[in-house]
Scaffold this active site. Sequence first.
Site, PDB file in Angstrom:
ATOM      1  N   ASP A 190       4.975  -5.289   0.388  1.00  0.00           N
ATOM      2  CA  ASP A 190       3.525  -5.227   0.197  1.00  0.00           C
ATOM      3  C   ASP A 190       3.121  -4.144  -0.788  1.00  0.00           C
ATOM      4  O   ASP A 190       3.939  -3.312  -1.196  1.00  0.00           O
ATOM      5  CB  ASP A 190       2.803  -5.016   1.546  1.00  0.00           C
ATOM      6  CG  ASP A 190       3.492  -3.946   2.409  1.00  0.00           C
ATOM      7  OD1 ASP A 190       4.188  -3.078   1.848  1.00  0.00           O
ATOM      8  OD2 ASP A 190       3.323  -3.982   3.634  1.00  0.00           O
TER       9      ASP A 190
ATOM     10  N   GLU B 197      -1.461  -8.517   9.671  1.00  0.00           N
ATOM     11  CA  GLU B 197      -2.192  -7.842  10.738  1.00  0.00           C
ATOM     12  C   GLU B 197      -2.434  -8.770  11.936  1.00  0.00           C
ATOM     13  O   GLU B 197      -2.467  -9.997  11.779  1.00  0.00           O
ATOM     14  CB  GLU B 197      -3.556  -7.365  10.202  1.00  0.00           C
ATOM     15  CG  GLU B 197      -3.462  -6.321   9.081  1.00  0.00           C
ATOM     16  CD  GLU B 197      -3.170  -4.915   9.587  1.00  0.00           C
ATOM     17  OE1 GLU B 197      -2.424  -4.747  10.561  1.00  0.00           O
ATOM     18  OE2 GLU B 197      -3.698  -3.959   8.978  1.00  0.00           O
TER      19      GLU B 197
ATOM     20  N   ASN C 161       0.189  -1.302  15.703  1.00  0.00           N
ATOM     21  CA  ASN C 161      -0.537  -2.490  16.183  1.00  0.00           C
ATOM     22  C   ASN C 161       0.319  -3.757  16.113  1.00  0.00           C
ATOM     23  O   ASN C 161      -0.188  -4.851  16.347  1.00  0.00           O
ATOM     24  CB  ASN C 161      -1.835  -2.683  15.389  1.00  0.00           C
ATOM     25  CG  ASN C 161      -1.595  -3.031  13.924  1.00  0.00           C
ATOM     26  OD1 ASN C 161      -0.451  -3.046  13.457  1.00  0.00           O
ATOM     27  ND2 ASN C 161      -2.658  -3.301  13.187  1.00  0.00           N
TER      28      ASN C 161
ATOM     29  N   HIS D 204       1.901  -4.921  13.352  1.00  0.00           N
ATOM     30  CA  HIS D 204       1.995  -5.616  12.062  1.00  0.00           C
ATOM     31  C   HIS D 204       3.380  -5.437  11.458  1.00  0.00           C
ATOM     32  O   HIS D 204       4.070  -4.449  11.719  1.00  0.00           O
ATOM     33  CB  HIS D 204       0.879  -5.181  11.094  1.00  0.00           C
ATOM     34  CG  HIS D 204       1.008  -3.832  10.487  1.00  0.00           C
ATOM     35  ND1 HIS D 204      -0.077  -3.107  10.038  1.00  0.00           N
ATOM     36  CD2 HIS D 204       2.081  -3.044  10.225  1.00  0.00           C
ATOM     37  CE1 HIS D 204       0.328  -1.963   9.531  1.00  0.00           C
ATOM     38  NE2 HIS D 204       1.635  -1.890   9.635  1.00  0.00           N
TER      39      HIS D 204
HETATM   40  P1  PGA Z   1       5.133   3.944   9.322  1.00  0.00           P
HETATM   41  O1  PGA Z   1       4.509   2.526   9.008  1.00  0.00           O
HETATM   42  O2  PGA Z   1       6.606   3.805   9.048  1.00  0.00           O
HETATM   43  O3  PGA Z   1       4.466   4.877   8.359  1.00  0.00           O
HETATM   44  O4  PGA Z   1       4.853   4.217  10.747  1.00  0.00           O
HETATM   45  C1  PGA Z   1       5.142   1.365   9.463  1.00  0.00           C
HETATM   46  C2  PGA Z   1       4.311   0.160   9.175  1.00  0.00           C
HETATM   47  O5  PGA Z   1       3.068   0.269   9.134  1.00  0.00           O
HETATM   48  O6  PGA Z   1       4.876  -0.919   8.975  1.00  0.00           O
END
Ligand code: PGA
Length: 238
Positions: free
Chosen positions: A67, A143, A136, A138
């Site tokens: 992404d 999302e 969450n 994702h």
């Molecule tokens: P993070 O993000 O490694 O900064 O916790 C993970 C994600 O949002 O996929």
Amino acid sequence: MNKIVYDSYEQMSRAAAEIIIEQQTQKPDSVLGLATGSTPMGMYRALVDAHHAGRVDFFRAVTFNLDEYYRIPKNNTHSYHYYMEHNLFRHVNIRRKNTHIPDGDTDDVDAECARYDGLIQVHGGIDLQVLGIGANGHIGFNEPGQQLFTKTHLVKLTDKTIQDNAKFFDRIEDVPRYAITMGMGTIMQVKKIILLISGRNKAAIFKKIMRDEITTDIPASLLQIHGDVTVLLDKEAA
Ligand code: PGA
């Protein structure tokens, strides 16, 4: 899903790097799916060390990132282009023409998404995908919601994601509200997945994705129906 728990973040990161090193050793022209965020940083450090020690060669590797923020120019320090350049690409012998990240500064989002999916197809799909997970649930920036999308698409980030990603920005207002992300279809079609989960704040979501249930409210729960997923996690997340 297989899961392996490590005593520390460093051990988890080194184990993830070893899986990529093994993949590159077996197939030097592997198509690697890469992730950003705080979780894989230790894995990238271990890969850079391994490259300097002559243990891994990226000359023939092809990479696709999950992404990119929208709208953000490549040279913005918050872009995932910048992150990949500084955490991995400039430290190893990968050829820039073989690295792919959605263009978060495009004027034509639909064309960019179609181009990205087409490129992945031209390369025969992804051999090994590295994933992190949002608190969450994702993956990439797919999302939670009523629907999930199969292909690369523009997504409005949830308030939770914006809050979580504010740690990388001076002010929460600066966090982009949109991103371009690979879709769930492409992720589910990759041959092999390693999912990295670190920290106490991910323990609740880890529990949820290991339940015997899939739901679009927890996009990562779909990984249960992928045939080759290994979850690497540290003690805090476990
Ligand atoms: P993070 O993000 O490694 O900064 O916790 C993970 C994600 O949002 O996929």
